[in-house]
Design an enzyme around this catalytic site. Structure first.
Site, PDB file in Angstrom:
ATOM      1  N   SER A   1      24.429  56.822 -49.920  1.00 23.76           N
ATOM      2  CA  SER A   1      24.459  57.495 -51.220  1.00 23.76           C
ATOM      3  C   SER A   1      24.528  58.995 -50.996  1.00 23.76           C
ATOM      4  O   SER A   1      23.975  59.517 -50.024  1.00 23.76           O
ATOM      5  CB  SER A   1      23.199  57.153 -52.020  1.00 23.76           C
ATOM      6  OG  SER A   1      23.074  57.998 -53.138  1.00 23.76           O
ATOM      7  N   SER A   2      25.181  59.705 -51.905  1.00 25.21           N
ATOM      8  CA  SER A   2      25.284  61.160 -51.776  1.00 25.21           C
ATOM      9  C   SER A   2      23.929  61.847 -51.914  1.00 25.21           C
ATOM     10  O   SER A   2      23.759  62.990 -51.490  1.00 25.21           O
ATOM     11  CB  SER A   2      26.254  61.720 -52.819  1.00 25.21           C
ATOM     12  OG  SER A   2      25.793  61.446 -54.132  1.00 25.21           O
ATOM     13  N   CYS A   3      22.934  61.165 -52.486  1.00 24.63           N
ATOM     14  CA  CYS A   3      21.620  61.787 -52.676  1.00 24.63           C
ATOM     15  C   CYS A   3      20.839  61.912 -51.375  1.00 24.63           C
ATOM     16  O   CYS A   3      19.743  62.475 -51.364  1.00 24.63           O
ATOM     17  CB  CYS A   3      20.804  61.032 -53.709  1.00 24.63           C
ATOM     18  SG  CYS A   3      20.153  59.470 -53.098  1.00 24.63           S
TER      19      CYS A   3
ATOM     20  N   GLY B   1      28.215  45.700 -55.979  1.00 23.44           N
ATOM     21  CA  GLY B   1      28.595  44.412 -55.409  1.00 23.44           C
ATOM     22  C   GLY B   1      29.553  43.630 -56.278  1.00 23.44           C
ATOM     23  O   GLY B   1      30.513  43.020 -55.780  1.00 23.44           O
TER      24      GLY B   1
ATOM     25  N   LYS C   1      17.944  55.119 -46.874  1.00 23.65           N
ATOM     26  CA  LYS C   1      19.383  55.070 -46.680  1.00 23.65           C
ATOM     27  C   LYS C   1      19.809  55.777 -45.386  1.00 23.65           C
ATOM     28  O   LYS C   1      20.717  55.332 -44.682  1.00 23.65           O
ATOM     29  CB  LYS C   1      20.102  55.685 -47.886  1.00 23.65           C
ATOM     30  CG  LYS C   1      20.106  54.793 -49.115  1.00 23.65           C
ATOM     31  CD  LYS C   1      20.902  53.531 -48.860  1.00 23.65           C
ATOM     32  CE  LYS C   1      21.022  52.646 -50.082  1.00 23.65           C
ATOM     33  NZ  LYS C   1      21.820  51.428 -49.808  1.00 23.65           N
TER      34      LYS C   1
ATOM     35  N   LEU D   1      27.873  56.767 -59.255  1.00 20.42           N
ATOM     36  CA  LEU D   1      28.747  55.678 -59.690  1.00 20.42           C
ATOM     37  C   LEU D   1      28.421  55.241 -61.111  1.00 20.42           C
ATOM     38  O   LEU D   1      27.293  55.403 -61.591  1.00 20.42           O
ATOM     39  CB  LEU D   1      28.594  54.488 -58.745  1.00 20.42           C
ATOM     40  CG  LEU D   1      28.887  54.768 -57.270  1.00 20.42           C
ATOM     41  CD1 LEU D   1      28.464  53.576 -56.419  1.00 20.42           C
ATOM     42  CD2 LEU D   1      30.359  55.084 -57.070  1.00 20.42           C
TER      43      LEU D   1
ATOM     44  N   TYR E   1      13.857  56.963 -51.298  1.00 22.11           N
ATOM     45  CA  TYR E   1      15.132  56.234 -51.297  1.00 22.11           C
ATOM     46  C   TYR E   1      16.087  56.831 -50.266  1.00 22.11           C
ATOM     47  O   TYR E   1      16.733  56.112 -49.497  1.00 22.11           O
ATOM     48  CB  TYR E   1      15.744  56.286 -52.690  1.00 22.11           C
ATOM     49  CG  TYR E   1      17.137  55.721 -52.785  1.00 22.11           C
ATOM     50  CD1 TYR E   1      17.346  54.345 -52.831  1.00 22.11           C
ATOM     51  CD2 TYR E   1      18.256  56.555 -52.834  1.00 22.11           C
ATOM     52  CE1 TYR E   1      18.633  53.817 -52.920  1.00 22.11           C
ATOM     53  CE2 TYR E   1      19.536  56.038 -52.926  1.00 22.11           C
ATOM     54  CZ  TYR E   1      19.715  54.672 -52.973  1.00 22.11           C
ATOM     55  OH  TYR E   1      20.976  54.158 -53.056  1.00 22.11           O
TER      56      TYR E   1
ATOM     57  N   HIS F   1      20.691  55.421 -64.280  1.00 24.24           N
ATOM     58  CA  HIS F   1      21.199  56.734 -63.907  1.00 24.24           C
ATOM     59  C   HIS F   1      21.666  57.476 -65.165  1.00 24.24           C
ATOM     60  O   HIS F   1      21.710  56.929 -66.264  1.00 24.24           O
ATOM     61  CB  HIS F   1      22.337  56.599 -62.901  1.00 24.24           C
ATOM     62  CG  HIS F   1      21.871  56.165 -61.548  1.00 24.24           C
ATOM     63  ND1 HIS F   1      22.019  54.875 -61.089  1.00 24.24           N
ATOM     64  CD2 HIS F   1      21.234  56.848 -60.556  1.00 24.24           C
ATOM     65  CE1 HIS F   1      21.503  54.778 -59.864  1.00 24.24           C
ATOM     66  NE2 HIS F   1      21.024  55.959 -59.527  1.00 24.24           N
TER      67      HIS F   1
END
Length: 309
Positions: free
Chosen positions: A108-110, A17, A141, A167, A137, A180
């Site tokens: 998210s790619s996860c 953000g 998403k 990221l 999670y 992360h």
């Protein structure tokens, strides 16, 4: 998205953000609405509905989320699924009720299957089992994406969804309990260097491959897509390049200037073997990343030295 549009960035104090706000301001957008958690609790449905009814934003970047690394995702599943579902439900529904022109939801790619073919195409979503360390999670998403698509189908909204890869960058989380992999490594190597520690222990085998995107590149991409992309097709956002976790560790070790040994604790989980996004759809829409991993790590370590404590 006109320069005088009223834009709400949900989650403006976080990694994503804050980068979006920086990008919007740099691009000349002056009417940006933000609220801290003390000013607006996004878990409170009535508070969110009142906010949208009174402020009437025209564009919304939904970057607010509860996020974390393997440890946090594995041990706090209930928090991750509840808080993310609640935030998404409140904002997306209120955006529809109050006639928001366009909303961008950050997935998210996860959320892709654990053993996905590589590189991961957008159409691979929901074609296999999720990684069990972060399934709560991921399910939240996925629900957010489906919610945007469902409102588009039923109500004719223009709610778009993007799938960023891993990221990092300024304003990242360096807490070793919840961060992360990349910011955690920066902190571990830095503290080992300061302490003169002979070795640093890292989780897993170091063999999984990961793709990393600087958050300023992500911000540039989502502002571009808010202007250029419509409809329910999701869009991957990444670099199209990946490295092993061992290669990442060596890059960070060199940047920090740590001269000790790296020890890999194979009793700890590796997570998904590989997460490498197919970004051909993003490239076809006219956007490519601009910050290399080496350059990005350099800037992020500099930010950590100034702000990390």
């Amino acid at each position: 998205m006109p320069k005088d549009a009223l834009i709400y960035v949900a989650g403006h104090t976080g990694l994503v953000g804050s980068a979006i706000v920086r990008r919007l301001e740099a691009d000349g957008y002056a009417n940006i609405i933000t609220r801290t958690i003390d000013e607006l609790n996004l878990l409170d449905q009535q508070a969110v509905e009142s906010f949208f009814a009174s402020e009437r934003p025209e564009y919304v970047f939904l970057a607010a989320a509860k996020v974390g690394g393997i440890l946090a995702n594995k041990t706090k599943k209930a928090d991750f699924i509840y808080e993310n579902l609640q935030i998404q439900n409140n904002i997306i529904h209120s955006a529809w009720k109050n006639g928001v022109t366009k909303l961008l939801f950050l997935g998210s790619s996860c959320i892709y299957p654990k053993l996905c073919p590589q590189p991961i195409k957008e159409e691979y979503l929901l074609t296999g089992s999720l990684e069990d360390t972060n399934d709560a999670y991921a399910l939240a998403k996925i629900a957010g994406i489906k919610m945007c698509q469902s409102y588009n189908a039923q109500y004719g909204t223009n709610f778009i969804s993007v799938m960023p890869t891993n990221l990092y960058g300024p304003n990242d989380n360096f807490d070793l309990e919840s961060s992360h992999v990349l910011p955690a490594m920066i902190r571990k190597f830095h503290e080992a260097k300061v302490a003169g520690a002979p070795q640093v222990t890292l989780w897993g085998t170091g063999t999984p491959r990961r793709e990393f995107l600087h958050v300023d590149d992500l911000a540039a991409a989502v502002v571009y897509l808010m202007q250029q992309h419509d409809g329910s097709d999701i869009v991957n956002i990444g670099t199209g390049e990946d490295v092993t976790i061992k290669e990442l560790a060596e890059l960070i070790k060199k940047e920090v200037g740590y001269e000790g040994e790296i020890v890999w604790d194979a009793t700890k989980p590796d997570g998904t073997p590989r997460k490498w996004l197919d970004v051909s759809r993003l490239h076809s829409l006219g956007w490519k990343h601009g910050i290399s991993l080496r350059e990005g790590i350099h800037g992020t370590y500099a930010w950590f030295l100034e702000h990390g404590k």
